[in-house]
Write a protein that holds these residues in place. Structure first.
Motif, PDB file in Angstrom:
ATOM      1  N   ARG A 207     -55.150 -10.642  46.111  1.00 40.65           N
ATOM      2  CA  ARG A 207     -53.653 -12.090  47.222  1.00 40.65           C
ATOM      3  C   ARG A 207     -52.986 -12.339  45.538  1.00 40.65           C
ATOM      4  NH1 ARG A 207     -53.817  -8.551  52.016  1.00 40.65           N
ATOM      5  NH2 ARG A 207     -55.596  -8.202  52.508  1.00 40.65           N
ATOM      6  N   ALA A 208     -53.770 -12.382  44.528  1.00 40.92           N
ATOM      7  CA  ALA A 208     -53.488 -13.089  43.810  1.00 40.92           C
ATOM      8  C   ALA A 208     -51.852 -13.316  43.780  1.00 40.92           C
ATOM      9  CB  ALA A 208     -54.374 -13.897  42.945  1.00 40.92           C
ATOM     10  N   THR A 209     -51.716 -11.748  43.881  1.00 34.97           N
ATOM     11  CA  THR A 209     -50.465 -11.453  42.565  1.00 34.97           C
ATOM     12  C   THR A 209     -49.646 -10.632  44.019  1.00 34.97           C
ATOM     13  OG1 THR A 209     -51.744  -8.797  41.839  1.00 34.97           O
ATOM     14  CG2 THR A 209     -51.978 -11.013  39.943  1.00 34.97           C
ATOM     15  N   VAL A 210     -49.926 -10.590  45.130  1.00 34.59           N
ATOM     16  CA  VAL A 210     -48.810  -9.648  45.960  1.00 34.59           C
ATOM     17  C   VAL A 210     -47.771 -10.666  46.079  1.00 34.59           C
ATOM     18  CG1 VAL A 210     -48.610  -9.939  48.239  1.00 34.59           C
ATOM     19  CG2 VAL A 210     -50.351  -9.639  47.782  1.00 34.59           C
ATOM     20  N   PHE A 211     -47.927 -11.734  45.658  1.00 34.55           N
ATOM     21  CA  PHE A 211     -45.957 -12.274  45.940  1.00 34.55           C
ATOM     22  C   PHE A 211     -45.884 -12.789  43.885  1.00 34.55           C
ATOM     23  CE2 PHE A 211     -47.806 -13.399  49.856  1.00 34.55           C
ATOM     24  CZ  PHE A 211     -46.970 -12.644  50.892  1.00 34.55           C
ATOM     25  N   ARG A 212     -44.391 -13.060  43.780  1.00 36.61           N
ATOM     26  CA  ARG A 212     -44.245 -13.018  42.442  1.00 36.61           C
ATOM     27  C   ARG A 212     -43.535 -14.653  42.446  1.00 36.61           C
ATOM     28  NH1 ARG A 212     -43.287  -8.715  38.158  1.00 36.61           N
ATOM     29  NH2 ARG A 212     -42.314 -10.957  37.554  1.00 36.61           N
ATOM     30  N   ARG A 213     -45.189 -16.031  42.024  1.00 38.93           N
ATOM     31  CA  ARG A 213     -44.061 -17.003  41.808  1.00 38.93           C
ATOM     32  C   ARG A 213     -43.569 -17.514  40.417  1.00 38.93           C
ATOM     33  NH1 ARG A 213     -50.648 -19.346  41.594  1.00 38.93           N
ATOM     34  NH2 ARG A 213     -51.252 -18.518  43.352  1.00 38.93           N
ATOM     35  N   ASP A 214     -42.866 -16.164  40.132  1.00 41.24           N
ATOM     36  CA  ASP A 214     -41.957 -16.985  39.104  1.00 41.24           C
ATOM     37  C   ASP A 214     -41.042 -16.076  39.609  1.00 41.24           C
ATOM     38  OD1 ASP A 214     -42.826 -14.187  38.775  1.00 41.24           O
ATOM     39  OD2 ASP A 214     -42.208 -13.777  36.644  1.00 41.24           O
ATOM     40  N   MET A 215     -40.897 -15.454  40.433  1.00 39.17           N
ATOM     41  CA  MET A 215     -39.376 -14.924  41.190  1.00 39.17           C
ATOM     42  C   MET A 215     -39.002 -14.841  42.399  1.00 39.17           C
ATOM     43  SD  MET A 215     -38.158 -11.816  38.109  1.00 39.17           S
ATOM     44  CE  MET A 215     -39.735 -11.176  38.113  1.00 39.17           C
ATOM     45  N   PRO A 216     -39.474 -15.539  43.241  1.00 38.97           N
ATOM     46  CA  PRO A 216     -40.342 -15.715  44.670  1.00 38.97           C
ATOM     47  C   PRO A 216     -38.582 -15.065  45.329  1.00 38.97           C
ATOM     48  CG  PRO A 216     -39.244 -18.042  43.469  1.00 38.97           C
ATOM     49  CD  PRO A 216     -39.529 -17.927  42.484  1.00 38.97           C
ATOM     50  N   ALA A 217     -37.748 -14.883  45.261  1.00 36.80           N
ATOM     51  CA  ALA A 217     -37.125 -14.313  45.705  1.00 36.80           C
ATOM     52  C   ALA A 217     -36.384 -13.309  45.705  1.00 36.80           C
ATOM     53  CB  ALA A 217     -35.256 -15.117  45.250  1.00 36.80           C
ATOM     54  N   ILE A 218     -37.040 -12.545  45.200  1.00 37.80           N
ATOM     55  CA  ILE A 218     -38.029 -11.056  44.625  1.00 37.80           C
ATOM     56  C   ILE A 218     -39.022 -10.448  46.056  1.00 37.80           C
ATOM     57  CG2 ILE A 218     -38.450  -9.073  43.588  1.00 37.80           C
ATOM     58  CD1 ILE A 218     -36.762 -10.031  41.264  1.00 37.80           C
ATOM     59  N   GLY A 219     -39.459 -11.603  46.239  1.00 38.92           N
ATOM     60  CA  GLY A 219     -40.677 -11.387  47.011  1.00 38.92           C
ATOM     61  C   GLY A 219     -42.002 -10.464  46.697  1.00 38.92           C
ATOM     62  N   THR A 220     -42.752  -9.738  46.837  1.00 37.31           N
ATOM     63  CA  THR A 220     -43.378  -9.113  46.903  1.00 37.31           C
ATOM     64  C   THR A 220     -43.882  -8.295  45.611  1.00 37.31           C
ATOM     65  OG1 THR A 220     -43.139  -6.976  48.355  1.00 37.31           O
ATOM     66  CG2 THR A 220     -44.520  -9.233  49.234  1.00 37.31           C
ATOM     67  N   ASP A 221     -44.685  -8.036  45.116  1.00 35.12           N
ATOM     68  CA  ASP A 221     -44.819  -7.171  43.588  1.00 35.12           C
ATOM     69  C   ASP A 221     -46.409  -6.107  44.241  1.00 35.12           C
ATOM     70  OD1 ASP A 221     -45.698  -6.314  41.187  1.00 35.12           O
ATOM     71  OD2 ASP A 221     -45.775  -7.609  40.350  1.00 35.12           O
ATOM     72  N   TRP A 222     -46.072  -5.298  44.622  1.00 34.92           N
ATOM     73  CA  TRP A 222     -47.329  -3.992  45.057  1.00 34.92           C
ATOM     74  C   TRP A 222     -47.732  -3.083  44.024  1.00 34.92           C
ATOM     75  CZ3 TRP A 222     -48.146  -6.094  49.405  1.00 34.92           C
ATOM     76  CH2 TRP A 222     -47.773  -5.629  49.681  1.00 34.92           C
ATOM     77  N   LEU A 223     -46.468  -2.595  42.703  1.00 37.71           N
ATOM     78  CA  LEU A 223     -47.226  -2.042  42.054  1.00 37.71           C
ATOM     79  C   LEU A 223     -48.452  -2.799  40.897  1.00 37.71           C
ATOM     80  CD1 LEU A 223     -47.018  -0.336  39.442  1.00 37.71           C
ATOM     81  CD2 LEU A 223     -45.594  -1.991  38.579  1.00 37.71           C
ATOM     82  N   ARG A 224     -48.667  -4.640  40.505  1.00 35.22           N
ATOM     83  CA  ARG A 224     -49.045  -5.437  40.011  1.00 35.22           C
ATOM     84  C   ARG A 224     -50.612  -4.964  41.634  1.00 35.22           C
ATOM     85  NH1 ARG A 224     -50.895  -7.561  35.560  1.00 35.22           N
ATOM     86  NH2 ARG A 224     -51.926  -9.360  36.426  1.00 35.22           N
ATOM     87  N   SER A 225     -50.111  -5.639  42.814  1.00 33.57           N
ATOM     88  CA  SER A 225     -51.412  -6.111  43.491  1.00 33.57           C
ATOM     89  C   SER A 225     -52.014  -5.009  44.016  1.00 33.57           C
ATOM     90  CB  SER A 225     -50.573  -6.847  44.456  1.00 33.57           C
ATOM     91  OG  SER A 225     -50.074  -6.135  45.419  1.00 33.57           O
ATOM     92  N   LYS A 226     -51.811  -3.654  44.396  1.00 33.45           N
ATOM     93  CA  LYS A 226     -52.369  -2.965  44.578  1.00 33.45           C
ATOM     94  C   LYS A 226     -52.498  -1.192  43.962  1.00 33.45           C
ATOM     95  CE  LYS A 226     -50.282  -3.748  49.507  1.00 33.45           C
ATOM     96  NZ  LYS A 226     -52.600  -3.948  50.788  1.00 33.45           N
ATOM     97  N   ASN A 227     -51.790  -1.453  43.299  1.00 33.48           N
ATOM     98  CA  ASN A 227     -51.953  -0.282  42.351  1.00 33.48           C
ATOM     99  C   ASN A 227     -53.080   0.325  40.931  1.00 33.48           C
ATOM    100  OD1 ASN A 227     -50.377   1.311  43.851  1.00 33.48           O
ATOM    101  ND2 ASN A 227     -48.598  -0.128  43.485  1.00 33.48           N
ATOM    102  N   ALA A 228     -53.861  -0.546  41.403  1.00 36.49           N
ATOM    103  CA  ALA A 228     -54.842  -1.059  39.401  1.00 36.49           C
ATOM    104  C   ALA A 228     -55.398   0.857  40.165  1.00 36.49           C
ATOM    105  CB  ALA A 228     -55.745  -1.818  39.208  1.00 36.49           C
ATOM    106  N   PRO A 229     -56.049   1.316  39.105  1.00 37.76           N
ATOM    107  CA  PRO A 229     -56.795   2.608  38.766  1.00 37.76           C
ATOM    108  C   PRO A 229     -58.156   2.448  40.554  1.00 37.76           C
ATOM    109  CG  PRO A 229     -56.167   2.358  37.138  1.00 37.76           C
ATOM    110  CD  PRO A 229     -56.210   0.783  37.670  1.00 37.76           C
ATOM    111  N   GLY A 230     -58.232   3.606  40.786  1.00 38.83           N
ATOM    112  CA  GLY A 230     -59.030   3.423  42.321  1.00 38.83           C
ATOM    113  C   GLY A 230     -58.994   2.010  43.170  1.00 38.83           C
ATOM    114  N   PHE A 231     -57.927   1.547  43.708  1.00 39.84           N
ATOM    115  CA  PHE A 231     -57.636   0.630  43.973  1.00 39.84           C
ATOM    116  C   PHE A 231     -57.385   1.460  45.706  1.00 39.84           C
ATOM    117  CE2 PHE A 231     -57.139  -4.051  43.269  1.00 39.84           C
ATOM    118  CZ  PHE A 231     -58.029  -4.299  42.123  1.00 39.84           C
ATOM    119  N   THR A 232     -57.076   2.418  45.990  1.00 42.46           N
ATOM    120  CA  THR A 232     -57.463   3.358  46.966  1.00 42.46           C
ATOM    121  C   THR A 232     -58.742   4.189  46.972  1.00 42.46           C
ATOM    122  OG1 THR A 232     -54.921   2.860  46.524  1.00 42.46           O
ATOM    123  CG2 THR A 232     -56.053   4.667  48.433  1.00 42.46           C
TER     124      THR A 232
END
Length: 333
Positions: A207-232
């Motif tokens: 949850r801490a990396t879902v939203f890009r604080r450095d670029m809020p206009a871009i929105g969600t960062d699903w790569l970082r927040s959901k795609n670590a090895p074994g996260f599914t």
């Protein structure tokens, strides 16, 4: 630390058989026909293809399904016990389509929890207003779908590594549809014809990396927040669609260390399987073995104020699809 979760000696799912991917300690994974009594048939031998994979079975699903029915009823086939075999994720997809904000109660809970401190509405008024918006969205709007990486998939009984950088790792148990044949621009009415079966996915999120604080206009960062090895964690089985009477009426349940956290019916989905598959196919071409995740119900860690940590054990089940059990292993910071 809890004992490492082990695969079951018997299989629990709806219908007479399911598809899985299994192995012994000294052999490569093989596609297996699994029956509830806890027996497995190596489909490489049974279907005469030494290089066959579960995805290969799905690529010829229309012709394979009648043969699988026959094999499941053949008591004289070369069955082996499930006990002692390692259960892997049931398929290696080329693409993963993930649906967000798709459970009515979940979205209402989140919206109420994140109300502005100066919101003049009572909790009851806010819930009623948001519920009306959700009902209107289900009738008039489109599903919210994004894409995930196959490298995030792990087996249904494997340990889940929590990266040191993931400050707020959370669970999201979901019903996943498995695609049977190429689907491009299919209608809602025909979408379920492209679904081979269903399985269980736990779509972990930091949850801490879902939203890009450095670029809020871009929105969600699903790569970082959901795609670590074994996260599914995926599986254990692909249960044929013909064995699931109504994917819109299944119970999705997750327990954390034995305590129930999520327990909701897929009736609460804003957009059912057919609408999500159809929507994704309007842009992309869905391929055999691809996964379409349908979103997670209320009861995530953010709701409870209790996120995942080293040693936690998650038990996830969906009606008719069996159950998975995974242990969290935290990396040192």
């Amino acid at each position: 630390m809890p004992v490492k979760p082990a695969a079951p000696s018997a299989a629990s799912f709806a219908g007479p058989f399911a598809l899985g991917t299994l192995s012994t300690h000294d052999q490569a994974p093989f596609p297996g026909l699994v029956v509830p009594e806890g027996r497995v048939l190596d489909l490489r031998t049974a279907l005469g293809d030494p290089a066959l994979t579960a995805r290969g079975v799905l690529e010829r699903w229309a012709e394979a399904l009648p043969r699988l029915r026959e094999l499941a009823a053949d008591a004289d086939a070369d069955w082996q016990p499930l006990d002692g075999l390692r259960v892997h994720a049931p398929v290696e997809p080329r693409q993963i389509f993930q649906s967000g904000a798709n459970y009515r109660q979940h979205v209402i809970d989140l919206e109420v929890a994140h109300r502005s401190p100066d919101d003049p509405r009572t909790v009851e008024e806010a819930r009623a207003e948001i519920a009306e918006i959700m009902d209107r969205r289900a009738a008039e709007d489109l599903p919210y779908v994004f894409i995930g990486l196959p490298s995030a998939i792990t087996g249904p009984y494997d340990d889940v590594a929590l990266p040191a950088w993931a400050a707020k790792p959370d669970w999201e148990l979901e019903l996943a549809a498995v695609i049977a044949k190429p689907a491009h621009r299919v209608s809602v009415e025909e979408a379920l014809e492209y679904v081979a079966g269903y399985t269980i996915a736990n779509d972990l999120t930091d949850r801490a990396t879902v939203f890009r604080r450095d670029m809020p206009a871009i929105g969600t960062d699903w790569l970082r927040s959901k795609n670590a090895p074994g996260f599914t964690p995926l599986g254990p089985w692909i249960v044929p669609a013909e064995s699931i009477a109504d994917p819109g009426d299944l119970r999705v349940t997750l327990k954390l260390n034995g305590e129930t956290m999520q327990d909701e019916s897929t009736k609460d989905m804003l957009f059912g399987v057919a609408r999500i598959v159809s929507y994704a196919s309007q842009t992309a071409q869905l391929l055999p073995g691809d996964l379409v995740l349908t979103g997670s119900p209320a009861g995530n860690g953010m709701h409870w104020g209790r996120l995942l940590r080293d040693g936690d054990v998650m038990d996830g089940s969906v009606t008719g699809l069996g159950a998975q059990r995974t242990r969290c292993v935290g990396e040192s910071r």
